[in-house]
Write a protein that holds these residues in place. Sequence first.
Motif, short mmCIF file in Angstrom:
data_model
loop_
_atom_site.label_atom_id
_atom_site.label_comp_id
_atom_site.label_asym_id
_atom_site.label_seq_id
_atom_site.Cartn_x
_atom_site.Cartn_y
_atom_site.Cartn_z
N GLU A 42 -6.05 -0.72 2.60
CA GLU A 42 -5.66 -0.21 1.95
C GLU A 42 -8.03 0.76 1.38
N ASN A 43 -8.53 -0.14 2.20
CA ASN A 43 -9.32 0.80 1.51
C ASN A 43 -10.19 1.31 2.46
N ALA A 144 0.63 -1.22 -9.68
CA ALA A 144 2.07 -1.23 -9.00
C ALA A 144 2.33 -1.40 -7.58
N ASP A 145 3.62 -1.63 -7.17
CA ASP A 145 3.16 -1.87 -5.86
C ASP A 145 3.47 -0.70 -4.92
N PRO A 361 2.80 -0.87 5.01
CA PRO A 361 2.36 -2.09 4.40
C PRO A 361 0.77 -2.07 4.65
N PRO A 362 0.35 -2.78 4.32
CA PRO A 362 -1.19 -3.10 4.45
C PRO A 362 -1.74 -3.38 5.93
N LEU A 388 7.52 4.88 10.93
CA LEU A 388 7.80 3.90 9.61
C LEU A 388 9.25 3.64 9.33
N PRO A 389 10.06 3.05 9.38
CA PRO A 389 11.73 3.33 8.80
C PRO A 389 11.37 3.57 7.28
N ALA A 390 10.65 2.83 6.83
CA ALA A 390 10.71 3.41 5.05
C ALA A 390 10.50 4.45 5.18
#
Length: 409
Positions: A42-43, A144-145, A361-362, A388-390
């Motif tokens: 995340e960083n 938020a997510d 994702p992380p 990435l599928p998403a």
Amino acid sequence: MTDQPTPKWVTKELFCSLLEQSNPNFKAIVKFVPTSAISKGENYLTIVLRIQIEMQLKDNSIEDVSYILKIPLVPEGEKNDFHEMFDAELDMYDHLIPELEDLYAKNTSISPKFKPVHLKFPGEPVKSDYILLEDLRKRGYRNADRTQGLEQFEVEAVLKKLAQWHAASAKRVVELGEYEKDIRESYFTTEHQKLLDEFNINFCMPFLECMQQYNLEPGQLVLISDYTSQLTDLNIEFGKNDPLELCVLNHGDFWCNNFMFKYKNVSEVEDVCFVDFQLPKYGTPAQDLLCMLMTSPKFSIKLEMFNYFIEYYHQQLVEHLTMLNYNRNAPTLSQFHAHLHRYSLWAFICAQRMLPIVLLPPDVGSHIGNIMGNSEEAIAFKRKMFLLPAYVDQIKVILPWLINRGYIR
């Protein structure tokens, strides 16, 4: 790069001095626990620590306090290549954001706050760049997510706060004069052409390769490929400010990890607070607006409600410009749509480069070397993001949508 130990200078004694200064009833620190405030992956530019403290007061009662400490993502003692970004963020916390908040306090009946409380260690200067903040979680704020995206009510809350920020930043020029040159230009200049070229090549080569799997029409593939070959020139043009059009101070990195929500209930936001002010840029409001709308809403509403979100932001912007007695070049809605068309580069940039980071994702591979670089590891990481599928589910729809709007041309 993310498994950095807590630096030796981050000590209980340092925070004792801070607490002695800020709390007259402070007696001692009973427990001192530095932990990572964000997950691995995340960083990208900084280490973010949460400093959790149990302090004893003079009446021997115990009170919990916590702080957020941002420090460079480099081993202790090594050169920090991002020193200028820390300086820019400190200037935002110490001077520019308080000026924006003061404009509302002096001229209106509302008093929006845009940032967490910023603190400094007393005594001798710390031998490191750092930014010390209140821990907004203690006041009920949370992120938020990012992988799920924002609901409509969350997007509206962010856009309203962004419009308040942008309106005050335009009024500030009238009241206090121009922003410094570094903020007016940022990295969108010919002096940064080599950096822009490298960044564009490092991103576009794997992107164009992966784009073959997005089920696009042959003509769309050619158009996007041609468009990416112009990105450096388009970036430099994007950074130029037109004195006849509304310009604002952009946050510059305006996606959902960089604003936090305080909720009234499951469907209503009480407040939004911004964080991470390392990349401010005075210029077109399209920079923040298109970044947010391309990266942060749920995909089910991102494109379907795009025009509504533009109209909502514009309404809030005009309302707050009026509230601040700004009487210069506020655009009509049709003028604003034309303005966004002119500066639509940022919609593509954010869909191509930021959206995959948002949806991933992380991941231990998520670090600045892999984002900016062209090593085998970096190229493989970018391919992983682009396939990435998403991300594929979104980008194969977003790219034709951008073409149909004339945003890629």
